[in-house]
Design a protein around this motif. Structure first.
Motif, short mmCIF file in Angstrom:
data_model
loop_
_atom_site.label_atom_id
_atom_site.label_comp_id
_atom_site.label_asym_id
_atom_site.label_seq_id
_atom_site.Cartn_x
_atom_site.Cartn_y
_atom_site.Cartn_z
N ARG A 50 -44.15 93.13 24.96
CA ARG A 50 -45.16 92.32 25.63
C ARG A 50 -45.52 92.87 27.01
NH1 ARG A 50 -45.16 85.80 26.34
NH2 ARG A 50 -47.13 85.74 27.48
N ILE A 51 -46.83 92.83 27.27
CA ILE A 51 -47.35 93.24 28.58
C ILE A 51 -48.42 92.22 28.97
CG2 ILE A 51 -46.86 95.71 28.49
CD1 ILE A 51 -50.30 94.58 27.67
N VAL A 52 -48.78 92.24 30.25
CA VAL A 52 -49.87 91.39 30.74
C VAL A 52 -50.69 92.22 31.73
CG1 VAL A 52 -48.46 90.40 32.60
CG2 VAL A 52 -50.43 89.13 31.73
N THR A 53 -52.00 92.00 31.72
CA THR A 53 -52.87 92.67 32.67
C THR A 53 -52.68 92.02 34.04
OG1 THR A 53 -54.49 92.91 30.90
CG2 THR A 53 -55.26 93.36 33.14
N VAL A 54 -52.43 92.83 35.06
CA VAL A 54 -52.27 92.28 36.41
C VAL A 54 -53.37 92.74 37.37
CG1 VAL A 54 -49.80 91.85 36.23
CG2 VAL A 54 -50.62 94.05 37.11
N ALA A 55 -54.05 93.84 37.04
CA ALA A 55 -55.10 94.31 37.94
C ALA A 55 -56.08 95.22 37.21
CB ALA A 55 -54.50 95.08 39.11
N VAL A 56 -57.32 95.14 37.61
CA VAL A 56 -58.32 96.12 37.25
C VAL A 56 -58.61 96.85 38.55
CG1 VAL A 56 -60.64 96.53 36.35
CG2 VAL A 56 -59.26 94.65 35.44
N LYS A 57 -58.02 98.03 38.69
CA LYS A 57 -58.14 98.78 39.95
C LYS A 57 -59.53 99.38 40.11
CE LYS A 57 -54.66 101.31 41.29
NZ LYS A 57 -53.57 102.30 41.30
N ASP A 58 -60.17 99.69 38.99
CA ASP A 58 -61.46 100.35 39.05
C ASP A 58 -62.17 100.12 37.72
OD1 ASP A 58 -63.34 102.05 40.33
OD2 ASP A 58 -62.64 103.74 39.13
N PHE A 59 -63.46 99.83 37.78
CA PHE A 59 -64.27 99.73 36.57
C PHE A 59 -65.66 100.22 36.92
CE2 PHE A 59 -66.43 98.52 32.87
CZ PHE A 59 -65.50 98.22 31.90
N ASN A 60 -66.11 101.27 36.21
CA ASN A 60 -67.41 101.86 36.47
C ASN A 60 -68.30 101.77 35.24
OD1 ASN A 60 -66.92 103.13 39.18
ND2 ASN A 60 -65.27 104.06 38.01
N PHE A 61 -69.44 101.12 35.41
CA PHE A 61 -70.46 101.10 34.37
C PHE A 61 -71.35 102.32 34.63
CE2 PHE A 61 -69.28 96.65 34.87
CZ PHE A 61 -69.07 96.27 33.55
N ILE A 62 -71.39 103.25 33.70
CA ILE A 62 -72.10 104.50 33.90
C ILE A 62 -73.46 104.47 33.22
CG2 ILE A 62 -71.98 107.01 33.50
CD1 ILE A 62 -68.86 106.60 33.59
N GLN A 63 -73.50 103.98 31.99
CA GLN A 63 -74.73 103.86 31.20
C GLN A 63 -74.69 102.52 30.48
OE1 GLN A 63 -77.32 106.10 30.77
NE2 GLN A 63 -76.38 107.48 32.26
N PRO A 64 -75.85 101.95 30.15
CA PRO A 64 -75.83 100.73 29.36
C PRO A 64 -75.36 101.00 27.93
CG PRO A 64 -78.09 101.43 29.76
CD PRO A 64 -77.20 102.36 30.52
N VAL A 65 -74.85 99.95 27.30
CA VAL A 65 -74.51 99.99 25.88
C VAL A 65 -75.58 99.18 25.17
CG1 VAL A 65 -72.80 99.32 24.14
CG2 VAL A 65 -72.04 100.20 26.35
N TYR A 66 -76.03 99.69 24.03
CA TYR A 66 -77.12 99.05 23.29
C TYR A 66 -76.62 98.53 21.95
CZ TYR A 66 -79.82 101.71 26.70
OH TYR A 66 -80.29 102.25 27.87
N VAL A 67 -77.39 97.61 21.39
CA VAL A 67 -77.10 97.09 20.06
C VAL A 67 -77.02 98.25 19.08
CG1 VAL A 67 -77.99 95.66 18.17
CG2 VAL A 67 -78.13 94.84 20.53
N ASP A 68 -76.04 98.21 18.22
CA ASP A 68 -75.76 99.22 17.18
C ASP A 68 -75.13 100.50 17.70
OD1 ASP A 68 -76.47 97.60 15.05
OD2 ASP A 68 -78.55 98.28 15.04
N ASP A 69 -74.80 100.57 18.99
CA ASP A 69 -73.98 101.69 19.47
C ASP A 69 -72.58 101.54 18.91
OD1 ASP A 69 -76.02 102.77 21.00
OD2 ASP A 69 -75.17 102.16 22.94
N LEU A 70 -71.98 102.63 18.50
CA LEU A 70 -70.58 102.63 18.11
C LEU A 70 -69.80 103.02 19.37
CD1 LEU A 70 -68.39 102.28 15.97
CD2 LEU A 70 -68.69 104.70 15.40
N VAL A 71 -69.03 102.07 19.89
CA VAL A 71 -68.35 102.26 21.17
C VAL A 71 -66.90 102.67 20.92
CG1 VAL A 71 -67.83 101.18 23.39
CG2 VAL A 71 -69.89 100.49 22.13
#
Length: 140
Positions: A50-71
């Motif tokens: 078991r683990i738990v998220t304690v921080a999001v140190k960094d999050f960068n949105f670089i490009q949009p994600v579109y409908v039907d994109d396979l991510v």
């Protein structure tokens, strides 16, 4: 940009119309949620429990994600502390599948803490590959 050929994605998911924001693009919170899930998969495996998220140190949105994109989410543990694990996640979107169009759409750095049965932090076990993988129970 091609997907990384030397690594397997931790997670892949198809972006659907129900995941859009008012502008018609995929909602950023949807991407953040799946990024956290991808990070937690490798953190759980490395912590062997078991683990738990304690921080999001960094999050960068670089490009949009579109409908039907396979991510595709590529997650890797980059640092291990006594009870914590830092995980880097790189996110790609395959657009117009079949035409090999792929773009990096996000990156993130998340921190998880290993928890014991008492829900308190516990030490992360030493990295012994012989004890990790399928069929092994998490530590007590």
């Amino acid at each position: 940009m091609p997907l990384p050929r030397c690594k397997e994605p931790t997670l892949r998911i198809l972006a659907r119309p129900t995941d859009t924001n008012a502008a018609g693009d995929i909602f950023g919170g949807w991407l953040m949620s799946w990024t956290d899930i991808a990070g937690s998969i490798v953190a759980f495996r490395r912590a062997r429990g078991r683990i738990v998220t304690v921080a999001v140190k960094d999050f960068n949105f670089i490009q949009p994600v579109y409908v039907d994109d396979l991510v595709s989410f590529y997650a890797e543990v980059t640092k291990v502390g006594n009870t914590s694990l830092t995980v880097e996640v790189i996110v790609y979107a395959e657009r117009k599948r079949g035409e090999e169009t792929c773009e990096q759409v996000a990156s993130a750095c998340l921190v998880y803490v290993a928890l014991g049965k008492d829900h308190c932090p516990r030490p992360v076990p030493d990295n012994d590959d012989s004890k990790s993988g399928c069929g092994n129970s998490p530590p007590e």
